[in-house]
Design a protein around this motif. Structure first.
Motif, PDB file in Angstrom:
ATOM      1  N   VAL A 113      -8.965  17.439   5.965  1.00  0.00           N
ATOM      2  CA  VAL A 113      -8.662  16.022   5.741  1.00  0.00           C
ATOM      3  C   VAL A 113      -9.911  15.180   5.963  1.00  0.00           C
ATOM      4  O   VAL A 113     -10.291  14.348   5.131  1.00  0.00           O
ATOM      5  CB  VAL A 113      -7.528  15.554   6.671  1.00  0.00           C
ATOM      6  N   LEU A 114     -10.571  15.387   7.097  1.00  0.00           N
ATOM      7  CA  LEU A 114     -11.765  14.614   7.411  1.00  0.00           C
ATOM      8  C   LEU A 114     -12.927  14.982   6.495  1.00  0.00           C
ATOM      9  O   LEU A 114     -13.700  14.112   6.073  1.00  0.00           O
ATOM     10  CB  LEU A 114     -12.150  14.825   8.877  1.00  0.00           C
ATOM     11  N   ALA A 115     -13.049  16.263   6.170  1.00  0.00           N
ATOM     12  CA  ALA A 115     -14.129  16.705   5.285  1.00  0.00           C
ATOM     13  C   ALA A 115     -14.022  16.050   3.913  1.00  0.00           C
ATOM     14  O   ALA A 115     -15.038  15.673   3.310  1.00  0.00           O
ATOM     15  CB  ALA A 115     -14.104  18.226   5.147  1.00  0.00           C
ATOM     16  N   GLN A 116     -12.801  15.902   3.412  1.00  0.00           N
ATOM     17  CA  GLN A 116     -12.605  15.268   2.115  1.00  0.00           C
ATOM     18  C   GLN A 116     -12.994  13.789   2.155  1.00  0.00           C
ATOM     19  O   GLN A 116     -13.639  13.276   1.229  1.00  0.00           O
ATOM     20  CB  GLN A 116     -11.149  15.408   1.666  1.00  0.00           C
ATOM     21  N   LEU A 117     -12.647  13.105   3.223  1.00  0.00           N
ATOM     22  CA  LEU A 117     -13.018  11.703   3.361  1.00  0.00           C
ATOM     23  C   LEU A 117     -14.532  11.532   3.450  1.00  0.00           C
ATOM     24  O   LEU A 117     -15.097  10.589   2.891  1.00  0.00           O
ATOM     25  CB  LEU A 117     -12.351  11.107   4.604  1.00  0.00           C
ATOM     26  N   ILE A 118     -15.186  12.460   4.144  1.00  0.00           N
ATOM     27  CA  ILE A 118     -16.649  12.430   4.221  1.00  0.00           C
ATOM     28  C   ILE A 118     -17.250  12.647   2.831  1.00  0.00           C
ATOM     29  O   ILE A 118     -18.181  11.939   2.416  1.00  0.00           O
ATOM     30  CB  ILE A 118     -17.162  13.494   5.205  1.00  0.00           C
ATOM     31  N   LYS A 119     -16.708  13.598   2.100  1.00  0.00           N
ATOM     32  CA  LYS A 119     -17.189  13.901   0.747  1.00  0.00           C
ATOM     33  C   LYS A 119     -17.058  12.693  -0.166  1.00  0.00           C
ATOM     34  O   LYS A 119     -17.915  12.448  -1.032  1.00  0.00           O
ATOM     35  CB  LYS A 119     -16.402  15.083   0.172  1.00  0.00           C
ATOM     36  N   GLU A 120     -16.005  11.910   0.030  1.00  0.00           N
ATOM     37  CA  GLU A 120     -15.764  10.729  -0.795  1.00  0.00           C
ATOM     38  C   GLU A 120     -16.497   9.498  -0.276  1.00  0.00           C
ATOM     39  O   GLU A 120     -16.301   8.389  -0.785  1.00  0.00           O
ATOM     40  CB  GLU A 120     -14.262  10.450  -0.838  1.00  0.00           C
ATOM     41  N   ASN A 121     -17.348   9.674   0.735  1.00  0.00           N
ATOM     42  CA  ASN A 121     -18.114   8.577   1.341  1.00  0.00           C
ATOM     43  C   ASN A 121     -17.227   7.491   1.946  1.00  0.00           C
ATOM     44  O   ASN A 121     -17.627   6.323   2.047  1.00  0.00           O
ATOM     45  CB  ASN A 121     -19.076   7.955   0.315  1.00  0.00           C
ATOM     46  N   LYS A 122     -16.030   7.882   2.364  1.00  0.00           N
ATOM     47  CA  LYS A 122     -15.109   6.944   3.000  1.00  0.00           C
ATOM     48  C   LYS A 122     -15.170   7.043   4.522  1.00  0.00           C
ATOM     49  O   LYS A 122     -14.573   6.215   5.219  1.00  0.00           O
ATOM     50  CB  LYS A 122     -13.683   7.213   2.530  1.00  0.00           C
ATOM     51  N   LEU A 123     -15.891   8.046   5.015  1.00  0.00           N
ATOM     52  CA  LEU A 123     -15.902   8.297   6.452  1.00  0.00           C
ATOM     53  C   LEU A 123     -17.226   8.885   6.889  1.00  0.00           C
ATOM     54  O   LEU A 123     -17.827   9.690   6.170  1.00  0.00           O
ATOM     55  CB  LEU A 123     -14.769   9.276   6.812  1.00  0.00           C
ATOM     56  N   LYS A 124     -17.671   8.474   8.069  1.00  0.00           N
ATOM     57  CA  LYS A 124     -18.791   9.122   8.738  1.00  0.00           C
ATOM     58  C   LYS A 124     -18.345   9.486  10.155  1.00  0.00           C
ATOM     59  O   LYS A 124     -17.611   8.725  10.801  1.00  0.00           O
ATOM     60  CB  LYS A 124     -20.015   8.204   8.807  1.00  0.00           C
ATOM     61  N   ILE A 125     -18.774  10.651  10.612  1.00  0.00           N
ATOM     62  CA  ILE A 125     -18.526  11.072  11.984  1.00  0.00           C
ATOM     63  C   ILE A 125     -19.869  11.082  12.703  1.00  0.00           C
ATOM     64  O   ILE A 125     -20.804  11.772  12.273  1.00  0.00           O
ATOM     65  CB  ILE A 125     -17.867  12.457  12.052  1.00  0.00           C
ATOM     66  N   VAL A 126     -19.970  10.309  13.767  1.00  0.00           N
ATOM     67  CA  VAL A 126     -21.236  10.180  14.488  1.00  0.00           C
ATOM     68  C   VAL A 126     -21.016  10.439  15.962  1.00  0.00           C
ATOM     69  O   VAL A 126     -19.888  10.403  16.467  1.00  0.00           O
ATOM     70  CB  VAL A 126     -21.853   8.780  14.291  1.00  0.00           C
ATOM     71  N   GLY A 127     -22.123  10.690  16.663  1.00  0.00           N
ATOM     72  CA  GLY A 127     -22.058  10.920  18.096  1.00  0.00           C
ATOM     73  C   GLY A 127     -22.609   9.742  18.868  1.00  0.00           C
ATOM     74  O   GLY A 127     -23.567   9.096  18.439  1.00  0.00           O
ATOM     75  N   GLY A 128     -22.003   9.463  19.999  1.00  0.00           N
ATOM     76  CA  GLY A 128     -22.493   8.411  20.879  1.00  0.00           C
ATOM     77  C   GLY A 128     -22.593   8.920  22.309  1.00  0.00           C
ATOM     78  O   GLY A 128     -21.903   9.870  22.699  1.00  0.00           O
ATOM     79  N   TYR A 129     -23.455   8.291  23.086  1.00  0.00           N
ATOM     80  CA  TYR A 129     -23.644   8.666  24.494  1.00  0.00           C
ATOM     81  C   TYR A 129     -23.702   7.389  25.313  1.00  0.00           C
ATOM     82  O   TYR A 129     -24.548   6.529  25.091  1.00  0.00           O
ATOM     83  CB  TYR A 129     -24.932   9.468  24.655  1.00  0.00           C
ATOM     84  N   TYR A 130     -22.754   7.269  26.246  1.00  0.00           N
ATOM     85  CA  TYR A 130     -22.639   6.058  27.053  1.00  0.00           C
ATOM     86  C   TYR A 130     -23.343   6.244  28.386  1.00  0.00           C
ATOM     87  O   TYR A 130     -23.050   7.176  29.139  1.00  0.00           O
ATOM     88  CB  TYR A 130     -21.168   5.729  27.283  1.00  0.00           C
ATOM     89  N   ASP A 131     -24.274   5.342  28.680  1.00  0.00           N
ATOM     90  CA  ASP A 131     -25.019   5.361  29.933  1.00  0.00           C
ATOM     91  C   ASP A 131     -24.241   4.554  30.972  1.00  0.00           C
ATOM     92  O   ASP A 131     -24.065   3.339  30.824  1.00  0.00           O
ATOM     93  CB  ASP A 131     -26.414   4.766  29.720  1.00  0.00           C
ATOM     94  N   LEU A 132     -23.756   5.213  32.002  1.00  0.00           N
ATOM     95  CA  LEU A 132     -22.953   4.536  33.016  1.00  0.00           C
ATOM     96  C   LEU A 132     -23.739   3.467  33.759  1.00  0.00           C
ATOM     97  O   LEU A 132     -23.165   2.475  34.235  1.00  0.00           O
ATOM     98  CB  LEU A 132     -22.417   5.558  34.031  1.00  0.00           C
ATOM     99  N   ASP A 133     -25.048   3.645  33.874  1.00  0.00           N
ATOM    100  CA  ASP A 133     -25.871   2.721  34.650  1.00  0.00           C
ATOM    101  C   ASP A 133     -26.226   1.455  33.880  1.00  0.00           C
ATOM    102  O   ASP A 133     -26.289   0.371  34.450  1.00  0.00           O
ATOM    103  CB  ASP A 133     -27.155   3.417  35.107  1.00  0.00           C
ATOM    104  N   THR A 134     -26.440   1.587  32.571  1.00  0.00           N
ATOM    105  CA  THR A 134     -26.863   0.428  31.778  1.00  0.00           C
ATOM    106  C   THR A 134     -25.771  -0.103  30.862  1.00  0.00           C
ATOM    107  O   THR A 134     -25.903  -1.200  30.323  1.00  0.00           O
ATOM    108  CB  THR A 134     -28.072   0.796  30.895  1.00  0.00           C
ATOM    109  N   ALA A 135     -24.707   0.683  30.653  1.00  0.00           N
ATOM    110  CA  ALA A 135     -23.593   0.342  29.755  1.00  0.00           C
ATOM    111  C   ALA A 135     -23.993   0.438  28.274  1.00  0.00           C
ATOM    112  O   ALA A 135     -23.241   0.017  27.398  1.00  0.00           O
ATOM    113  CB  ALA A 135     -23.026  -1.045  30.041  1.00  0.00           C
ATOM    114  N   ARG A 136     -25.139   1.017  27.990  1.00  0.00           N
ATOM    115  CA  ARG A 136     -25.617   1.099  26.599  1.00  0.00           C
ATOM    116  C   ARG A 136     -25.112   2.371  25.935  1.00  0.00           C
ATOM    117  O   ARG A 136     -25.115   3.451  26.543  1.00  0.00           O
ATOM    118  CB  ARG A 136     -27.148   1.073  26.569  1.00  0.00           C
ATOM    119  N   VAL A 137     -24.700   2.236  24.679  1.00  0.00           N
ATOM    120  CA  VAL A 137     -24.321   3.376  23.863  1.00  0.00           C
ATOM    121  C   VAL A 137     -25.468   3.681  22.898  1.00  0.00           C
ATOM    122  O   VAL A 137     -25.917   2.802  22.154  1.00  0.00           O
ATOM    123  CB  VAL A 137     -23.043   3.093  23.052  1.00  0.00           C
ATOM    124  N   SER A 138     -25.938   4.920  22.919  1.00  0.00           N
ATOM    125  CA  SER A 138     -26.982   5.361  21.985  1.00  0.00           C
ATOM    126  C   SER A 138     -26.389   6.429  21.086  1.00  0.00           C
ATOM    127  O   SER A 138     -25.480   7.156  21.478  1.00  0.00           O
ATOM    128  CB  SER A 138     -28.199   5.898  22.734  1.00  0.00           C
TER     129      SER A 138
END
Length: 237
Positions: free
Chosen positions: A209-234
């Motif tokens: 399901v997700l792969a098809q949405l990605i193929k159709e450019n309707k979805l991107k799956i990305v990674g994030g990392y939350y820094d507890l000390d600064t509250a910044r998401v990279s």
């Protein structure tokens, strides 16, 4: 999420049926929902592409870090609007850690984010099914798998300690990430936390399901990392 019975199909079987097919329309029918005009006014207020959605998330986090939150979509009028239907513009698979509340971190409000939380931000079958629903049916344009600094579930996996109850199932799902990060320079726990994000992304991408949405450019799956000390998401890549 309202999942009605489809003929003699139970709620559980309806969800399984929906998770095994490709296409928003087919999935919507499989879980007893029909795509229609409801929610168009809500969707019109949101980003229209995956790239715009990623930017909106990071812009919201920047406001949070700089203490310039706008606290959008939290008044009575909006609450009444989203009580009728939902069109979240992004989905978040995050850790259950009490210090990582997605709506606050990204400066969003009611109905903006479709959030799945589980210790170690792991992509279990149930989490994957939920995110399939959040994207294919509700219309989220991005799934962000968000790990965080000093994650206790990842730390426990590294230690390899004996744990009671079902906690071990969480650690088993994180072990591939710990193995993947072995020997990397820098902080071992941080490396494993970020590797775990990438491992869970690959699990999500194995969904047809997700792969098809990605193929159709309707979805991107990305990674994030939350820094507890600064509250910044990279972003993690």
């Amino acid at each position: 999420m309202n999942v009605k019975k489809l003929g003699n199909v139970s709620r559980r079987n309806a969800i399984k049926f929906g998770a095994g097919v490709v296409g928003a329309g087919t999935l919507a029918v499989g879980v007893g929902l029909q795509p229609g005009n409801e929610g168009k006014a809500i969707a019109a207020k949101y980003p229209t592409t995956p790239d715009e959605t990623i930017k909106a998330l990071l812009d919201g986090n920047r406001r949070f870090v700089q203490r310039k939150r706008t606290n959008p979509h939290q008044d009575a009028a909006w609450l009444a609007e989203v009580a009728k239907t939902q069109k979240p513009f992004a989905s978040i698979l995050s850790c259950a850690d009490s210090r990582v509340p997605s709506e606050i971190i990204f400066d969003q409000g009611f109905g903006d984010l479709f959030v799945c939380r589980v210790a170690g931000n792991i992509a279990t079958p149930e989490e994957i099914g939920s995110l399939e629903f959040g994207t294919a049916v509700l219309g989220s344009k991005v799934i962000m798998v968000m790990g965080h600094e000093r994650c206790g579930a990842v730390a426990a996996t590294i230690k390899g300690s004996s744990v009671p109850g079902q906690i071990g199932s969480l650690l088993e799902a994180i072990k591939p990430a710990v193995a993947k990060s072995e020997g990397q320079p820098g902080d071992r726990l941080e490396n494993a936390c970020k590797a775990n994000v990438l491992v869970q992304i690959e699990k999500l991408k194995s969904s047809p399901v997700l792969a098809q949405l990605i193929k159709e450019n309707k979805l991107k799956i990305v990674g994030g990392y939350y820094d507890l000390d600064t509250a910044r998401v990279s972003l993690v890549s």
